[in-house]
Scaffold this motif. Sequence first.
Motif, PDB file in Angstrom:
ATOM      1  N   ASN A 157       0.837  -1.197   0.000  1.00 47.94           N
ATOM      2  CA  ASN A 157       0.000   0.000   0.000  1.00 47.94           C
ATOM      3  C   ASN A 157       0.872   1.247   0.000  1.00 47.94           C
ATOM      4  N   VAL A 158       0.385   2.281  -0.668  1.00 54.45           N
ATOM      5  CA  VAL A 158       1.094   3.563  -0.703  1.00 54.45           C
ATOM      6  C   VAL A 158       0.126   4.679  -0.328  1.00 54.45           C
ATOM      7  N   LEU A 159       0.677   5.734   0.227  1.00 59.99           N
ATOM      8  CA  LEU A 159      -0.103   6.927   0.555  1.00 59.99           C
ATOM      9  C   LEU A 159       0.369   8.046  -0.357  1.00 59.99           C
ATOM     10  N   LEU A 160      -0.579   8.706  -1.027  1.00 58.93           N
ATOM     11  CA  LEU A 160      -0.209   9.755  -1.966  1.00 58.93           C
ATOM     12  C   LEU A 160      -1.353  10.757  -2.110  1.00 58.93           C
ATOM     13  N   PRO A 161      -1.059  11.979  -2.542  1.00 54.35           N
ATOM     14  CA  PRO A 161      -2.111  12.978  -2.721  1.00 54.35           C
ATOM     15  C   PRO A 161      -3.141  12.508  -3.743  1.00 54.35           C
ATOM     16  N   SER A 162      -4.394  12.414  -3.341  1.00 54.64           N
ATOM     17  CA  SER A 162      -5.468  11.976  -4.233  1.00 54.64           C
ATOM     18  C   SER A 162      -6.802  12.174  -3.538  1.00 54.64           C
ATOM     19  N   ASN A 163      -7.835  12.441  -4.321  1.00 50.54           N
ATOM     20  CA  ASN A 163      -9.172  12.561  -3.737  1.00 50.54           C
ATOM     21  C   ASN A 163     -10.028  11.335  -4.055  1.00 50.54           C
ATOM     22  N   THR A 164      -9.383  10.261  -4.532  1.00 51.34           N
ATOM     23  CA  THR A 164     -10.092   9.017  -4.841  1.00 51.34           C
ATOM     24  C   THR A 164      -9.554   7.889  -3.971  1.00 51.34           C
ATOM     25  N   LEU A 165     -10.443   7.252  -3.208  1.00 55.62           N
ATOM     26  CA  LEU A 165     -10.055   6.144  -2.337  1.00 55.62           C
ATOM     27  C   LEU A 165     -10.597   4.834  -2.903  1.00 55.62           C
ATOM     28  N   SER A 166      -9.787   3.792  -2.836  1.00 54.87           N
ATOM     29  CA  SER A 166     -10.249   2.462  -3.223  1.00 54.87           C
ATOM     30  C   SER A 166     -10.916   1.797  -2.023  1.00 54.87           C
ATOM     31  N   VAL A 167     -11.969   1.047  -2.295  1.00 54.53           N
ATOM     32  CA  VAL A 167     -12.653   0.292  -1.244  1.00 54.53           C
ATOM     33  C   VAL A 167     -12.101  -1.127  -1.251  1.00 54.53           C
ATOM     34  N   SER A 168     -11.537  -1.548  -0.126  1.00 52.57           N
ATOM     35  CA  SER A 168     -10.958  -2.884  -0.018  1.00 52.57           C
ATOM     36  C   SER A 168     -11.445  -3.547   1.265  1.00 52.57           C
ATOM     37  N   LYS A 169     -12.077  -4.693   1.118  1.00 49.58           N
ATOM     38  CA  LYS A 169     -12.593  -5.454   2.259  1.00 49.58           C
ATOM     39  C   LYS A 169     -13.517  -4.605   3.135  1.00 49.58           C
ATOM     40  N   GLY A 170     -14.342  -3.803   2.489  1.00 47.09           N
ATOM     41  CA  GLY A 170     -15.331  -3.007   3.206  1.00 47.09           C
ATOM     42  C   GLY A 170     -14.791  -1.775   3.893  1.00 47.09           C
ATOM     43  N   VAL A 171     -13.565  -1.370   3.546  1.00 43.79           N
ATOM     44  CA  VAL A 171     -12.954  -0.199   4.186  1.00 43.79           C
ATOM     45  C   VAL A 171     -12.292   0.681   3.126  1.00 43.79           C
ATOM     46  N   ALA A 172     -12.438   1.987   3.285  1.00 41.00           N
ATOM     47  CA  ALA A 172     -11.719   2.956   2.452  1.00 41.00           C
ATOM     48  C   ALA A 172     -10.792   3.738   3.371  1.00 41.00           C
ATOM     49  N   ALA A 173      -9.511   3.770   3.034  1.00 40.64           N
ATOM     50  CA  ALA A 173      -8.518   4.424   3.894  1.00 40.64           C
ATOM     51  C   ALA A 173      -7.926   5.636   3.193  1.00 40.64           C
ATOM     52  N   GLY A 174      -7.732   6.699   3.970  1.00 41.17           N
ATOM     53  CA  GLY A 174      -7.146   7.913   3.414  1.00 41.17           C
ATOM     54  C   GLY A 174      -6.481   8.732   4.497  1.00 41.17           C
ATOM     55  N   ALA A 175      -6.164   9.972   4.158  1.00 37.30           N
ATOM     56  CA  ALA A 175      -5.515  10.867   5.115  1.00 37.30           C
ATOM     57  C   ALA A 175      -5.763  12.309   4.696  1.00 37.30           C
ATOM     58  N   VAL A 176      -5.532  13.208   5.637  1.00 36.65           N
ATOM     59  CA  VAL A 176      -5.615  14.643   5.376  1.00 36.65           C
ATOM     60  C   VAL A 176      -4.288  15.263   5.786  1.00 36.65           C
ATOM     61  N   ASP A 177      -3.673  15.997   4.872  1.00 35.01           N
ATOM     62  CA  ASP A 177      -2.430  16.702   5.182  1.00 35.01           C
ATOM     63  C   ASP A 177      -2.798  18.158   5.477  1.00 35.01           C
ATOM     64  N   VAL A 178      -2.742  18.533   6.761  1.00 35.73           N
ATOM     65  CA  VAL A 178      -3.154  19.866   7.198  1.00 35.73           C
ATOM     66  C   VAL A 178      -1.942  20.797   7.211  1.00 35.73           C
ATOM     67  N   GLY A 179      -2.104  21.966   6.579  1.00 30.66           N
ATOM     68  CA  GLY A 179      -0.982  22.890   6.441  1.00 30.66           C
ATOM     69  C   GLY A 179      -0.607  23.624   7.710  1.00 30.66           C
ATOM     70  N   ALA A 180      -1.542  23.777   8.645  1.00 30.53           N
ATOM     71  CA  ALA A 180      -1.287  24.465   9.913  1.00 30.53           C
ATOM     72  C   ALA A 180      -2.268  23.922  10.951  1.00 30.53           C
ATOM     73  N   SER A 181      -2.039  24.251  12.202  1.00 32.97           N
ATOM     74  CA  SER A 181      -2.943  23.774  13.253  1.00 32.97           C
ATOM     75  C   SER A 181      -4.374  24.214  12.953  1.00 32.97           C
ATOM     76  N   ALA A 182      -5.321  23.294  13.191  1.00 36.77           N
ATOM     77  CA  ALA A 182      -6.729  23.575  12.908  1.00 36.77           C
ATOM     78  C   ALA A 182      -7.583  23.068  14.064  1.00 36.77           C
ATOM     79  N   ASP A 183      -8.649  23.802  14.383  1.00 36.25           N
ATOM     80  CA  ASP A 183      -9.542  23.339  15.446  1.00 36.25           C
ATOM     81  C   ASP A 183     -10.693  22.504  14.894  1.00 36.25           C
ATOM     82  N   SER A 184     -10.746  22.383  13.547  1.00 39.00           N
ATOM     83  CA  SER A 184     -11.769  21.554  12.919  1.00 39.00           C
ATOM     84  C   SER A 184     -11.254  21.027  11.582  1.00 39.00           C
ATOM     85  N   VAL A 185     -11.311  19.703  11.426  1.00 43.25           N
ATOM     86  CA  VAL A 185     -10.925  19.062  10.164  1.00 43.25           C
ATOM     87  C   VAL A 185     -12.040  18.090   9.791  1.00 43.25           C
TER      88      VAL A 185
END
Length: 217
Positions: free
Chosen positions: A98-126
């Motif tokens: 598995n690889v992590l890369l900038p993308s807005n499309t997630l693959s569904v595998s075994k009933g789960v979609a995994a992703g991440a958010v890269d936040v540019g600065a501290s945030a009180d809501s994401v």
Amino acid sequence: MTTTSSVNSSTAALNNLTTGSGTVSDATAAQDRFLKLLVAQLNNQDPMNPMDNAQMTSQMAQINTVTGINKLNETMSSMVSQLLSTQILQSASMVGHNVLLPSNTLSVSKGVAAGAVDVGASADSVSVEIQTPGGQVLDTFNLGAKNAGRHEFTWDASAYQGQTVKIAVKASMGGKSVSATPMAVDTIQSVSNESGTLKLNLANGASVSYTDVAAIY
């Protein structure tokens, strides 16, 4: 007349070599022609007005320099080709990972979609919005307050019938927008060479450059 013709011909041969972009064999052929014409020029020169030694030395230096550059270019091209072949062989071991890369499309595998958010600065809501490929909103959830950096998440896709989903991410601090980049976790299915660039072919159908990968699992 013979001397003038030889001078012009040898100069033309040198110009063809210094301005050309051929292979080493082309450069060697041009060098041979130049040397033959130069010898003919020397044999037919006017004894009372011989060829300038400085000019002849300069031409010889130029032809040797250009020939060396052509050989260096061919050697470098061969090295780049060999390096790319080595990279492809080494990258073959990544297939199935598995690889992590900038993308807005997630693959569904075994009933789960995994992703991440890269936040540019501290945030009180994401927040993360899950959508179908056509843009229909399936779910929205908040990751809470986050520091600057990468923050992973998973989405329960057990009730979803599709193979991929899209995500939209937002981050804010005190009501002001903070930069946030969506990232996807996907599986490498194969590697390939596209126009001299190493490409990773993912389960979601995308083909990405090796340099786009942020992490490998």
